[in-house]
Design a protein around this motif. Sequence first.
Motif, mmCIF file in Angstrom:
data_model
loop_
_atom_site.group_PDB
_atom_site.id
_atom_site.type_symbol
_atom_site.label_atom_id
_atom_site.label_comp_id
_atom_site.label_asym_id
_atom_site.label_seq_id
_atom_site.Cartn_x
_atom_site.Cartn_y
_atom_site.Cartn_z
ATOM 1 N N ASN A 1 17.575 -15.971 35.391
ATOM 2 C CA ASN A 1 17.427 -17.200 36.161
ATOM 3 C C ASN A 1 16.769 -18.338 35.376
ATOM 4 O O ASN A 1 17.390 -19.365 35.167
ATOM 5 N N ALA A 2 15.500 -18.154 34.959
ATOM 6 C CA ALA A 2 14.686 -19.281 34.466
ATOM 7 C C ALA A 2 15.478 -20.227 33.567
ATOM 8 O O ALA A 2 16.144 -19.798 32.635
ATOM 9 N N GLY A 3 15.361 -21.537 33.857
ATOM 10 C CA GLY A 3 16.226 -22.508 33.194
ATOM 11 C C GLY A 3 15.603 -23.257 32.028
ATOM 12 O O GLY A 3 16.303 -24.061 31.394
ATOM 13 N N ALA A 4 14.320 -23.024 31.719
ATOM 14 C CA ALA A 4 13.643 -23.800 30.666
ATOM 15 C C ALA A 4 14.596 -24.093 29.509
ATOM 16 O O ALA A 4 15.108 -23.160 28.883
ATOM 17 N N VAL B 1 12.313 -15.322 36.760
ATOM 18 C CA VAL B 1 12.858 -16.396 37.593
ATOM 19 C C VAL B 1 12.226 -17.734 37.201
ATOM 20 O O VAL B 1 12.892 -18.765 37.141
ATOM 21 N N HIS B 2 10.932 -17.732 36.909
ATOM 22 C CA HIS B 2 10.152 -18.959 36.715
ATOM 23 C C HIS B 2 10.117 -19.343 35.230
ATOM 24 O O HIS B 2 9.821 -18.501 34.369
ATOM 25 N N SER B 3 10.378 -20.614 34.941
ATOM 26 C CA SER B 3 10.457 -21.073 33.541
ATOM 27 C C SER B 3 9.152 -20.879 32.771
ATOM 28 O O SER B 3 9.184 -20.566 31.577
ATOM 29 N N TYR C 1 8.792 -17.352 45.254
ATOM 30 C CA TYR C 1 10.084 -16.974 44.685
ATOM 31 C C TYR C 1 10.454 -15.503 44.959
ATOM 32 O O TYR C 1 11.380 -14.975 44.315
ATOM 33 N N PHE D 1 21.453 -20.341 33.369
ATOM 34 C CA PHE D 1 21.740 -21.768 33.157
ATOM 35 C C PHE D 1 20.561 -22.354 32.406
ATOM 36 O O PHE D 1 19.489 -21.752 32.362
ATOM 37 N N TYR E 1 6.291 -28.660 37.337
ATOM 38 C CA TYR E 1 6.227 -27.721 36.218
ATOM 39 C C TYR E 1 7.536 -27.819 35.438
ATOM 40 O O TYR E 1 8.468 -28.509 35.864
ATOM 41 N N LEU F 1 14.109 -14.739 45.593
ATOM 42 C CA LEU F 1 14.952 -14.870 44.408
ATOM 43 C C LEU F 1 14.867 -13.590 43.573
ATOM 44 O O LEU F 1 15.872 -13.098 43.040
ATOM 45 N N PHE G 1 21.442 -15.998 42.844
ATOM 46 C CA PHE G 1 20.470 -15.173 42.118
ATOM 47 C C PHE G 1 20.998 -13.744 41.970
ATOM 48 O O PHE G 1 20.808 -13.095 40.942
ATOM 49 N N ALA H 1 13.113 -24.584 45.402
ATOM 50 C CA ALA H 1 13.873 -23.341 45.543
ATOM 51 C C ALA H 1 13.094 -22.370 46.422
ATOM 52 O O ALA H 1 11.898 -22.570 46.684
ATOM 53 N N PHE I 1 14.477 -31.021 43.204
ATOM 54 C CA PHE I 1 14.523 -29.583 42.917
ATOM 55 C C PHE I 1 13.418 -28.903 43.713
ATOM 56 O O PHE I 1 12.232 -29.223 43.541
ATOM 57 N N PHE J 1 10.518 -26.491 34.732
ATOM 58 C CA PHE J 1 11.894 -26.545 35.193
ATOM 59 C C PHE J 1 12.150 -27.780 36.051
ATOM 60 O O PHE J 1 13.175 -28.454 35.917
ATOM 61 N N PHE K 1 19.817 -25.086 43.823
ATOM 62 C CA PHE K 1 18.811 -24.138 44.308
ATOM 63 C C PHE K 1 18.264 -24.532 45.678
ATOM 64 O O PHE K 1 17.736 -23.718 46.409
HETATM 65 C C1 PHB Z 1 12.778 -21.982 36.980
HETATM 66 O O1 PHB Z 1 11.532 -21.999 37.042
HETATM 67 O O2 PHB Z 1 13.377 -22.046 35.902
HETATM 68 C C2 PHB Z 1 13.574 -21.887 38.242
HETATM 69 C C3 PHB Z 1 13.017 -21.346 39.383
HETATM 70 C C4 PHB Z 1 13.749 -21.270 40.554
HETATM 71 C C5 PHB Z 1 15.047 -21.715 40.561
HETATM 72 C C6 PHB Z 1 15.634 -22.252 39.428
HETATM 73 C C7 PHB Z 1 14.894 -22.341 38.251
HETATM 74 O O3 PHB Z 1 15.773 -21.623 41.687
#
Ligand code: PHB
Length: 394
Positions: free
Chosen positions: A131-134, A108-110, A47, A151, A179, A50, A309, A233, A231, A181, A260
């Motif tokens: 970023n992280a969408g959890a 970035v990472h949930s 990542y 988001f 994982y 990102l 991003f 990214a 998904f 997300f 993504f």
């Molecule tokens: C996330 O881990 O929440 C995540 C990571 C990369 C993305 C979108 C969400 O592009």
Amino acid sequence: MNNKKKIFLSVLPATVAATIISMSTGSMAADSDPIKVGVMLPFSGVYAGLGESTRNGLKQAIKEQGNNIAGRPVEFIEMDTEAKPARAPEITSSLVDNQQADFVIGPVHSGVAMGMIKSIKGKDSIMIIPNAGANAATGAFCQPNVFRTSFSSWQTAFPMGKEAYDMGYKKIVTMSWNYGFGKESLEAFNESFTKAGGEVIKEMLVPFPKTEFQSYLTEIASINPDAVFVFFAGGGAVKFVKDYDAMGLKGKIPLLGSGFLTEGTTTAQGPAAEEVITTLHYADALDIPKNKHFRQDYETLYGKPADLFAVQGYDAGQLIAQAVTATQGNTSDKAALIEQMEQLEIDSPRGAFHFSKSHNPIQTIYLRKVVDGQNTVVKVAHENLEDPARGCRL
Ligand code: PHB
């Protein structure tokens, strides 16, 4: 009023500017210490791209303020999360407890986000997730001092289920990294796809951050579904889209994804990305003046095109600037800052948005298609979509 202040006010919404002008006759905050902004992003690993875009966008927004908000300079303290959840508590605590950061921007990472939230709960710093969408970050684990400019997992994948069904696909294979997300994205897709009448005939989960996809793609070819929803990214998205093409699936089984899959990656993916269909709250080609200016300035500053991003990092910077301006530079009263943040409208390149009660953007989701290396808008998939914020009691 000095010149710097006049220029700054000119970019604020009229209501906020009016408040500041009326308050500026009263006592100004004496504090001229730097506003401390901790930055927790992945600058290495799958990542890394990102993380870099997010940081660039954040700095662009602060630069627009002359690196000075309400008379206070901005100091960044950057930490590499490596997208490793295990690193989250230690880094967060060093920024919050040792450095006493006013804001912590990340991650970035949930999985990293969930670790950060546990460590920042009840502390005197404000976390802005760029970023992280959890889902839980603005759902079951929502906190007064946690905001998100990006988001929820649900927001980016839910609209695609119905879109896919409406495109005539009835039997679909889904796939993502194994994982939080990724799994939440597949669940959200499944929710609306099955509700519309479709069937997910196989779900495939790949260990994060593995990018050896051949065996999975061989299986998809033998199942031969109507379409595939995924998904991935960053570096994983580049590899997946190229492998999909190289294994002969492109043109035979339509490839769909949450956006993504083609975000910040189309140059590296080349022709393999053409025609890929995704849903997201942004598109390069969005015809909004703010987006055009943002993209031009980004390209001038960094010598490459902006992506989502960068937009989300930029909006985190705008959020800080507007909130701290509204409190006249006072960052010691975090409750007052939070109150301002809850009311702000952010003039984002994605289109203006404000926050839900749970501190997640209420935003429009677009159906997009890659044409000539650009994410173009096919149509609005869902206007002003609000995450259900399941379990949040804010
Ligand atoms: C996330 O881990 O929440 C995540 C990571 C990369 C993305 C979108 C969400 O592009």
